[in-house]
Every structure is written in structure tokens, then in C-alpha cells.
Design an enzyme around this catalytic site. Sequence first.
Site, PDB file in Angstrom:
ATOM      1  CB  CYS A  94      35.680   5.406  70.604  1.00 15.53           C
ATOM      2  SG  CYS A  94      36.205   5.258  72.229  1.00 15.53           S
ATOM      3  CG  HIS A 135      37.532   9.294  70.937  1.00 18.43           C
ATOM      4  ND1 HIS A 135      36.176   9.028  71.074  1.00 18.43           N
ATOM      5  CD2 HIS A 135      37.449   9.586  69.402  1.00 18.43           C
ATOM      6  CE1 HIS A 135      35.378   8.597  69.900  1.00 18.43           C
ATOM      7  NE2 HIS A 135      36.166   9.108  68.768  1.00 18.43           N
ATOM      8  CG  HIS A 195      35.632   8.320  65.361  1.00 14.40           C
ATOM      9  ND1 HIS A 195      35.162   9.270  66.086  1.00 14.40           N
ATOM     10  CD2 HIS A 195      35.042   9.002  64.208  1.00 14.40           C
ATOM     11  CE1 HIS A 195      34.699  10.423  65.673  1.00 14.40           C
ATOM     12  NE2 HIS A 195      34.755  10.366  64.359  1.00 14.40           N
TER      13      HIS A 195
END
Length: 256
Positions: free
Chosen positions: A75, A129, A141
Site C-alpha cells: 500500500c 494501511h 489502494h
Amino acid sequence: MFAVIAALASLTGCKSRQSASGGGQTYDPRRDRLTLEDCLREIDDPMARALISEAGGWLGTRYVYGGASKQGTDCSGLVMSVFNNVCELKIPRTTRDQVRYCTPVARNKMRPGDLVFFAPGKKEDKVSHVGLYIGQGRMIHASSSRGVMVSGFDSGYWGDRYFTGARVDGAPRAYAALNRGKGGKISLPPAPSLPPVPEDLTASAPVPAPASAGIPDAAPAETSASGALPPAVSIDLLDLLINEKVDSIFSSNFND
């Protein structure tokens, strides 16, 4: 000690299987391209359009722990690469450094091109994240179970773990300097060149059900006759454990 070694071996085996699968076993990026195009129609800001168009070119890229290329990315690697490719701006490598680098933005003040951070708790050092906000409550993402994809984050799994929106303050100036034309105006980026979507998806394709609250980007879980979760759901559950440890393991290698 044997139990610890066995647990690590099982996680490693899961990791190898999902990497070999190309970033997920059920994800088809074509529908997300439609969503991305729909969001782009509502965006006037040239830098935001360029960032989201660039990220759209990564759809379907498989998830690779510590990766930052179209052969495989995680990510924070995706976010770092997108800003470098569009603005030639070097931002930190890990999610925890990225959230500290950016300026926090309230949810109702977010604009396309901002970043969205997630954590299992309310502490900054637990951020694990990050995604790029594309509008309409959605982000693009790198999901550890399905690779680069579009997800909503106003409810469900990501909604429960939403930490903050954030803005890369140096990006507009870097983008302007890079794209300034002879007349002193910023050149608009070309329209996004996303692959065509088959007709069977544009007509009457059913809208997928929202993600389960406990499992990110996963279809509703079905159980076998014995009551056990199917293998795909088990992999997603292990991915949750992997996501929460990514930065803590790799930060020493990726710090600027």
C-alpha cells in the site's frame, strides 16, 4: 518454540500462495475501472486527475510485501510511486512515516488526491494501511488479498479502522513546477487511458455486495457443512495479521 515456527511457516505459505496468484483469486479490475472513470468525471483539479489516472494504471497489480512497482506493490509503495511518477515528489516509504509527513484533513474536507490512513486503534504509531482518495467515499489502494483495487471506506471493515485523511502539502507546488508551460499556465493532463470495459459489464452487471465488516474486500463468507470458513476467507483473515505488521518489520529497511 515449535509452535512459533509452525505459525510463521503457515503465514509464509499463505504469503507465497497469494503472491503467486497475482494479487487475489477473485478480483477482476474491469468493474473498478468503471468506478474510476465515474469519479474522474467529477474532478476538475489537474493534479488530482493526474494522480488518480496514474493510480488507475496500477489496477490489478498484485500485492507484494515491500514492493513498489507494477510487478508487485504494497500500500505505501503504491502511494510513494504514484506521487513520484506524477509530481516527482519523494515522500516517505512507510505508512507511519507518510502519515507524519502529511497534514491531517477532516473527513468532510477531503479532496480527491488526498491520502486516507487506517489503523486498528487511535494511535498514530498503529497506522498500518494507506490509500489514495478518489472521491465518492472511495480509495484506490493495494489490498494484501487482492492487489491494487478500489474500495469504499465509509463503512464496513475500512470504515471501522479509518484513522484520518491527510494532504501532501508539497505536491501542488511540485506538480505546478513540473507541468508549467511556456505561457505560465499548468498543462492539463490527458484523459485517462484505461482499458476498455466489456459490454457485458456496462449493461446489467449486478452490483457486488458490500464488504463484510470483519473481512476487507471479501465476499460474504459461506461455511462448509462442518462450519469451517472456506480457504479464501481464511487467507483474508491471515492477511489482516500481515497488514498490521508490515511497517514494524520493514521500516528499518525503507526509512529515508
